[in-house]
Design a protein around this motif. Sequence first.
Motif, mmCIF file in Angstrom:
data_model
loop_
_atom_site.group_PDB
_atom_site.id
_atom_site.type_symbol
_atom_site.label_atom_id
_atom_site.label_comp_id
_atom_site.label_asym_id
_atom_site.label_seq_id
_atom_site.Cartn_x
_atom_site.Cartn_y
_atom_site.Cartn_z
ATOM 1 N N SER A 1 20.326 -2.170 5.622
ATOM 2 C CA SER A 1 20.056 -1.992 4.096
ATOM 3 C C SER A 1 19.019 -2.992 3.656
ATOM 4 O O SER A 1 17.905 -2.352 2.955
ATOM 5 N N LEU A 2 19.123 -4.095 3.878
ATOM 6 C CA LEU A 2 18.134 -5.171 3.265
ATOM 7 C C LEU A 2 16.825 -4.904 3.805
ATOM 8 O O LEU A 2 15.747 -4.867 3.097
ATOM 9 N N VAL A 3 16.801 -4.772 5.212
ATOM 10 C CA VAL A 3 15.417 -4.697 6.114
ATOM 11 C C VAL A 3 14.869 -3.573 5.400
ATOM 12 O O VAL A 3 13.600 -3.452 5.261
ATOM 13 N N ASN A 4 15.328 -2.441 5.163
ATOM 14 C CA ASN A 4 14.761 -1.197 5.028
ATOM 15 C C ASN A 4 14.530 -1.078 3.381
ATOM 16 O O ASN A 4 13.125 -0.536 3.091
ATOM 17 N N GLN A 5 15.198 -1.758 2.855
ATOM 18 C CA GLN A 5 14.756 -2.001 1.152
ATOM 19 C C GLN A 5 13.431 -2.646 1.219
ATOM 20 O O GLN A 5 12.506 -2.519 0.463
ATOM 21 N N ASP A 6 13.269 -3.781 2.096
ATOM 22 C CA ASP A 6 12.101 -4.638 2.016
ATOM 23 C C ASP A 6 10.947 -3.769 1.958
ATOM 24 O O ASP A 6 9.839 -3.774 1.490
ATOM 25 N N ALA A 7 11.015 -2.933 2.810
ATOM 26 C CA ALA A 7 9.538 -1.895 3.279
ATOM 27 C C ALA A 7 9.452 -1.204 2.089
ATOM 28 O O ALA A 7 8.475 -0.748 1.668
ATOM 29 N N PHE A 8 10.445 -0.472 1.460
ATOM 30 C CA PHE A 8 10.519 0.374 0.316
ATOM 31 C C PHE A 8 9.866 -0.511 -0.884
ATOM 32 O O PHE A 8 8.828 -0.093 -1.561
ATOM 33 N N PHE A 9 10.158 -1.674 -1.124
ATOM 34 C CA PHE A 9 9.682 -2.346 -2.084
ATOM 35 C C PHE A 9 8.096 -2.401 -2.153
ATOM 36 O O PHE A 9 7.368 -2.381 -3.171
ATOM 37 N N HIS A 10 7.609 -2.749 -0.696
ATOM 38 C CA HIS A 10 6.328 -3.088 -0.933
ATOM 39 C C HIS A 10 5.610 -1.883 -0.970
ATOM 40 O O HIS A 10 4.247 -1.872 -1.678
ATOM 41 N N LYS A 11 6.100 -0.669 -0.767
ATOM 42 C CA LYS A 11 5.513 0.713 -1.113
ATOM 43 C C LYS A 11 5.305 0.875 -2.429
ATOM 44 O O LYS A 11 4.430 1.441 -2.929
ATOM 45 N N VAL A 12 6.415 0.457 -3.230
ATOM 46 C CA VAL A 12 6.281 0.718 -4.470
ATOM 47 C C VAL A 12 5.277 -0.247 -5.171
ATOM 48 O O VAL A 12 4.488 0.194 -6.082
ATOM 49 N N ILE A 13 5.320 -1.573 -4.994
ATOM 50 C CA ILE A 13 4.691 -2.500 -5.543
ATOM 51 C C ILE A 13 3.161 -2.445 -5.222
ATOM 52 O O ILE A 13 2.324 -2.758 -5.772
ATOM 53 N N LYS A 14 2.921 -2.325 -3.812
ATOM 54 C CA LYS A 14 1.561 -2.217 -3.315
ATOM 55 C C LYS A 14 0.848 -3.746 -3.495
ATOM 56 O O LYS A 14 -0.185 -3.793 -3.757
ATOM 57 N N ASP A 15 1.634 -4.553 -3.272
ATOM 58 C CA ASP A 15 1.329 -6.059 -3.082
ATOM 59 C C ASP A 15 0.464 -6.359 -1.877
ATOM 60 O O ASP A 15 0.457 -5.461 -0.839
ATOM 61 N N ASN A 16 -0.168 -7.095 -1.798
ATOM 62 C CA ASN A 16 -1.086 -7.778 -0.722
ATOM 63 C C ASN A 16 -0.493 -9.022 -0.108
ATOM 64 O O ASN A 16 -1.154 -9.997 0.636
ATOM 65 N N GLY A 17 1.085 -9.381 -0.360
ATOM 66 C CA GLY A 17 1.461 -10.308 0.670
ATOM 67 C C GLY A 17 2.385 -11.521 -0.247
ATOM 68 O O GLY A 17 1.957 -11.089 -1.514
ATOM 69 N N ALA A 18 2.795 -12.205 0.115
ATOM 70 C CA ALA A 18 3.530 -13.304 -0.582
ATOM 71 C C ALA A 18 2.393 -14.098 -1.533
ATOM 72 O O ALA A 18 1.248 -14.190 -1.059
ATOM 73 N N ILE A 19 2.819 -14.547 -2.560
ATOM 74 C CA ILE A 19 1.980 -15.459 -3.418
ATOM 75 C C ILE A 19 1.841 -16.623 -2.939
ATOM 76 O O ILE A 19 2.515 -17.349 -2.158
ATOM 77 N N PRO A 20 0.505 -17.156 -2.621
ATOM 78 C CA PRO A 20 0.036 -18.217 -2.062
ATOM 79 C C PRO A 20 0.840 -19.396 -2.306
ATOM 80 O O PRO A 20 0.936 -19.633 -3.676
ATOM 81 N N GLY A 21 1.405 -20.106 -1.502
ATOM 82 C CA GLY A 21 2.267 -21.397 -1.632
ATOM 83 C C GLY A 21 3.736 -21.021 -1.986
ATOM 84 O O GLY A 21 4.390 -22.142 -1.778
ATOM 85 N N ASP A 22 4.113 -19.835 -2.069
ATOM 86 C CA ASP A 22 5.692 -19.647 -1.953
ATOM 87 C C ASP A 22 6.248 -19.453 -0.320
ATOM 88 O O ASP A 22 5.680 -18.880 0.456
ATOM 89 N N LEU A 23 7.099 -20.692 -0.424
ATOM 90 C CA LEU A 23 7.603 -20.707 0.997
ATOM 91 C C LEU A 23 9.177 -20.302 1.348
ATOM 92 O O LEU A 23 9.673 -20.757 2.252
ATOM 93 N N ASN A 24 9.494 -19.324 0.234
ATOM 94 C CA ASN A 24 10.817 -18.774 0.515
ATOM 95 C C ASN A 24 10.771 -17.551 1.307
ATOM 96 O O ASN A 24 10.927 -16.497 0.904
ATOM 97 N N THR A 25 10.624 -18.067 2.896
ATOM 98 C CA THR A 25 10.459 -17.109 3.789
ATOM 99 C C THR A 25 11.637 -16.378 4.247
ATOM 100 O O THR A 25 11.793 -15.341 4.994
ATOM 101 N N ASN A 26 12.727 -17.013 3.948
ATOM 102 C CA ASN A 26 14.097 -16.408 4.219
ATOM 103 C C ASN A 26 15.238 -16.649 3.205
ATOM 104 O O ASN A 26 14.884 -17.437 2.272
#
Length: 759
Positions: free
Chosen positions: A416-441
């Motif tokens: 559920s969580l992994v699939n939502q991750d992909a859905f979120f990025h499709k909606v938000i259309k971001d270009n990756g994590a904010i520079p300097g954000d280290l919350n990788t997990n």
Amino acid sequence: MRRVPALGAAFFLALGLFAPQSFAAPAGAAAPAAKAGTGTASAPAPRAIPVPKSPDASIGDRPLASASAGKETATKAAPQLPPADAKTAKQFSAAPAAVDCNLSGVIGASGSALVQQLKALPDVTCTYPLFELTGTNAGTVFREAQMVTVADALRVASATYSGDNRAAIGQLVMFLRAGYYVQENNAAAVGSYGAPLQTAIRGALDAFYAAPRSQDVTEANGATLNEAVTLIDSAHENGRYAGVVKRLLAGYSSNWPNAMVTAVQHAGWVIEGGFDTKRADTGFVAALQADPTIATAWAGFVTRNAAQMDGGDVVTSIGMMLGNLVGTDALRAQGRPLVKDLINRYPLVGATGPLTMNLVWFAEKQDKNNCSYYGTCDLPTRLVPLVLTVNHTCNANLRIRAQDMTAQQLADTCTSLVNQDAFFHKVIKDNGAIPGDLNTNLEVVAFDDYYNYSLYAWIMYGIDVDNGGMYEEGNPAKVGNQARFIAHEADWLRPTFQIWNLNHEYTHYLDGRYNMAGDFDAGMTTPTIWWVEGIAEYISYSYRNERYAAAITEAGKQTYKLSQLFDTTYDNADQTRIYNWGYLAVRYMLQSHPQDVDALLTKYRAGDWAGARTLLTSTIGTKYDADFASWLTACAADNCGTLPPTTQAPLCTAGDTRQFDKNCRRDNVAATTGNYSYSFLNLPAGVKQLTITTNGGTGNADLYYGGSSWATTGSYQAKSTNAGNNETLTITNPPAGWVYFSLAAQQGFSGVTVTTQYQ
């Protein structure tokens, strides 16, 4: 480092409101997820986001006393007592069906006639309706002179108390209990109580407890005794009769009959009332100061009967009140060794967990900076492996620590969580994590139910527990920081497995990492809650393709303008505005003004909070308010429009700006009121389905399809005429060759995106 207070849904079962069920993720469903962070009891982390409360959530910040403490009690048999008074409503049994409980004689009597009428009642339960008297009747029945009369009668009758209710002493006690209850809730109607009643009630209680048969350990005596013990607390004479509490606790054993056990339970109410700081001084603290053996008898009651503890028993409930000793300046010295002994004597988990963890709460919260004395300084670390026995890794970026989850539940949650991750990025259309954000997990913590969450999460993670969970982001720029969402299973929905608020909270984690620069405090520089909570709701519901009934209902109320919602904060809003209206605002903006959302997120990602605020309050300001109101009207009728596609089609390339192709879009389409924006495309043979969608911009554009002819409002084959600019037409088996469609300006529109797709 700021910890945001939990919101409105205290607002839960006891108050009649639920956090929406859809915050939870059903097993096997593709569900959005949760947020988490760092923090210990002594050093809470920033970006702590409270979530909607569970139905079991407590109102205060103390752990629940037992697994059932946060839930509604079963309906009592008639005659019913006011449910607002827990002490009144508890422990009554139903009146026998054949008993005639006519109270007209009691209500109209005074003096000795009143006493005779009470004694003539055929059963003690006939007094129950007296607790419900209001207005003139309350004043007539329970004025002070009446209470003094009955108290004097109780004093006289107690001299010959036989250890049962053959002389109707129980009816006199219950009348006095009802009087105190009604006067407390209807003082204007009843009048004040003063020295005459205090003198009379002390005489009555002195006589009753001096009667030898009042100490009988029998069911018959217990039936009257348990109400007489409650009368101590009703009359606020807790200190004067602290010796009665001591006697009951010192004498109690597991073979006592039920009514006597109830008397001990009610002694707990005397203790609780004696420490109630909202009352005038009842003398209870002074009594414990004068006689330290009361406290030692109290602690001995626990150790002597420890085998009975199961979390919801009388030993646990009264034992945990010992913590009040270390929470009271005058009693702290005598209370510390007793509390320390119990904390270290019994296990922190299992049947004794409710006792030990509540006593730890008193030690940590009300005897601060003394953890070395109690031996609890390392408790957060010690508790993790004791409580969270499941440690499961989904992938390199996601881990679950749980109290009790099956392999299938873990697998479903990870998916559920992994699939939502992909859905979120499709909606938000971001270009990756904010520079300097280290919350990788992210670490997701799932307690077995709200009860266990309330019992342990507060000290393990240094959070408030009067909520439905907590996301802690911590400092995302710090190496080694652990983002964490602390949650619990929705046990009230079993056998369905759900982690409460999982969908909503995982969006917070993603939003914090990909949209909101810095930590939580940085994002709170200006009002951003409409977005922070709104996008969490929006992703949660749209990801699972679930109708948000509560928000749709709110839309019909037209409570807020869009410009007002941009000002939402945790401090100025309730749960409905934060969650329901946050969803409506975010959905409207994503559907109707995606370009504005893109511009806003650009500023959020850069930490340009002032610039984002200017965009919302000045650039946009109130110009979308009217359109938002129209959209709300349509949404309330279950026509909220089509959610924007999670991927954008490429821009059309034909030189003629009216021409479309197989899969392309044109932005910034516009027309003035009463006019059209005409468009066309050339279809090859064999097209099975043509879809035309519009969204974004201002005004009101309606979509018309004309087939092989130009489309107008008077000549068309299909139309979509929702409020606003969210329109969709799907044409099955359209003809080959040129086909035509138009946007008609019901109200002048601009900034609209039009997309065509066919297969």
